[in-house]
Write a protein that holds these residues in place. Sequence first.
Motif, mmCIF file in Angstrom:
data_model
loop_
_atom_site.group_PDB
_atom_site.id
_atom_site.type_symbol
_atom_site.label_atom_id
_atom_site.label_comp_id
_atom_site.label_asym_id
_atom_site.label_seq_id
_atom_site.Cartn_x
_atom_site.Cartn_y
_atom_site.Cartn_z
ATOM 1 N N ALA A 167 4.959 -11.194 -9.673
ATOM 2 C CA ALA A 167 5.630 -11.892 -8.568
ATOM 3 C C ALA A 167 5.978 -10.915 -7.453
ATOM 4 O O ALA A 167 5.705 -11.169 -6.277
ATOM 5 N N GLU A 168 6.570 -9.788 -7.824
ATOM 6 C CA GLU A 168 6.948 -8.781 -6.826
ATOM 7 C C GLU A 168 5.717 -8.204 -6.140
ATOM 8 O O GLU A 168 5.694 -8.018 -4.921
ATOM 9 N N SER A 169 4.673 -7.951 -6.915
ATOM 10 C CA SER A 169 3.434 -7.393 -6.366
ATOM 11 C C SER A 169 2.760 -8.375 -5.419
ATOM 12 O O SER A 169 2.317 -8.007 -4.324
ATOM 13 N N LYS A 170 2.681 -9.635 -5.837
ATOM 14 C CA LYS A 170 2.048 -10.666 -4.999
ATOM 15 C C LYS A 170 2.794 -10.811 -3.673
ATOM 16 O O LYS A 170 2.186 -10.889 -2.608
ATOM 17 N N PHE A 171 4.134 -10.811 -3.742
ATOM 18 C CA PHE A 171 4.938 -10.924 -2.534
ATOM 19 C C PHE A 171 4.738 -9.706 -1.638
ATOM 20 O O PHE A 171 4.568 -9.835 -0.426
#
Length: 185
Positions: A167-171
């Motif tokens: 989630a953090e990486s995608k954002f």
Amino acid sequence: MTGQAGQNGALRVSPMDRRGRPISVPVLLAAEEVSRRAIQHAERMLVDPAIAANLLEEAAATVSRALKAKDVNEDSVRNLESYLFRAFIRRLNRAKKRQSFLGKAVELQAFLPRVSWDPRKALDMKILIDEFLMHCDPAIRDMFCRRMEGCSWKEIGLAHRISSHDAESKFSQALQKISRKLRLK
């Protein structure tokens, strides 16, 4: 919207929305019929009439596309005006919700540790966030809103059925991509 008054004070709707999507003639006529009521409703919700006009055009284009994709003629929808007005209301509510999240983002800027708070910088930040959200896909928009509400990456990952790191990486990747698009880096 062309902004020109037609019959009964209704606005004339452009045959294409701002993204260039065509609007069928029956939907166009229905949009012109509901335009006055739609703009008045948006103004009661404290939404700029120009934004409301764009939202009505986008709703009309979406309804046209949906009717065409289903191979359904406009006569099979019992009340095309009501159907279009409901699509407009959904878009208006989403825009109002996004506007409230942007307001929260500006308020958050005021609480960041600084020597002084500059309202011009807060306004710049609000504009930047609005531009960011306009270029995001719905999943990234949702992640942003959840972060603004104070959710952790773990909670966001659970909501999107991915790991917290994903989630953090995608954002982060979306943020970098949009920063390049907006020429911020």
